[in-house]
Structure formats: C-alpha cells, structure tokens
Design a protein around this motif. Structure first.
Motif: not given
Length: 143
Positions: A113-135
């Motif tokens: 959320s900090f990065y998104e407030k600075q104007g960054y946008e998600v372009f990729g997601e790696l699930p379960d890294y580490p186990q339990g949530g995405p990178r």
C-alpha cells in the motif's frame, strides 16, 4: 569435439562464484542488446544516535530501469515520511541516470500500500512466497 564441462555445487558460495556467473551473463547480454550502463545505487538512513547506517535502499540502474533490490525504514523511524523521501530520492537519481522507470518487489505483509500511494502499480504476483501470502512486483514509470 570439446570436453564436457564439470558441474559443481559449492558448499558455501560467495562473491567469487557470483562474479563468475555475473560476468558470463553480462557478456552474453551485452553481445545481445548492448551495454547495460549498470550503476549500483545506495541511499542510506543513518541513526541519529549512533551515526551508523540503519536502513535505506540498495539497488541498481541498468538497461534504462532502476531496480530497488532492498528497501527498509527501521521501525523507530516509520511514520515520519522518511520512506517517501528516500524513495523519491531514488526516483530522482534514476531520472538523472536516464531511466524510464523503477521496479521493486514486496511481500503481502510489507509495504504494498505504501508503494501504491507513491504511484507504483502491481505488474506481477507470485503466490505463496513465503507460504501464506503473495510476493508482489511493482513498477513506476518516470515519463
């Protein structure tokens, strides 16, 4: 016919091994697309009590992009806009170096959320890294 190369797995790989791989990849890349114009990037946050570096950014500029490999604002300095100032400084340096954008990654429990407030946008997601949530992988255009 050439000899078959030997493949090994060092017990404790270090800078020498990393540099061997780096140099081989760099030579191939430069032959394929030209010079990377690689430059390291370091922006440090110093603890006022000790004067020692306590956090900041570690990254690089190459191929007209800035990659922020590591970024941390120590907990005791959070909420003071220090992270925003450090990230903006990285963006300014990237512009000075002719970069078209920045990219970085963060975990679900860190600072998306900090990065998104600075104007960054998600372009990729790696699930379960580490186990339990995405990178998440984020980018920001400097155009």
């Amino acid at each position: 016919m050439s000899a078959t190369p030997q493949i090994t797995v060092p017990d404790a790989p270090g800078d020498t091994e990393r540099l061997a791989v780096w140099n081989a990849l760099l030579a191939y890349n430069e032959k394929s697309v030209g010079p990377s114009n690689y430059q390291p990037l370091s922006i440090l946050i110093h603890d006022p009590e000790t004067g020692e570096p306590a956090g900041g950014i570690w990254g690089k500029t190459a191929y007209d992009w800035c990659f922020v490999e590591l970024f941390v604002v120590p907990e005791k300095f959070r909420g003071q806009d220090i992270g925003t100032k450090v990230l903006k400084l990285a963006e300014d340096i990237a512009r000075q170096r002719g970069c078209t954008g920045l990219w970085l990654d963060t975990y679900w429990f860190q600072a998306r959320s900090f990065y998104e407030k600075q104007g960054y946008e998600v372009f990729g997601e790696l699930p379960d890294y580490p186990q339990g949530g995405p990178r998440y992988f984020l980018k920001k255009s400097l155009a």
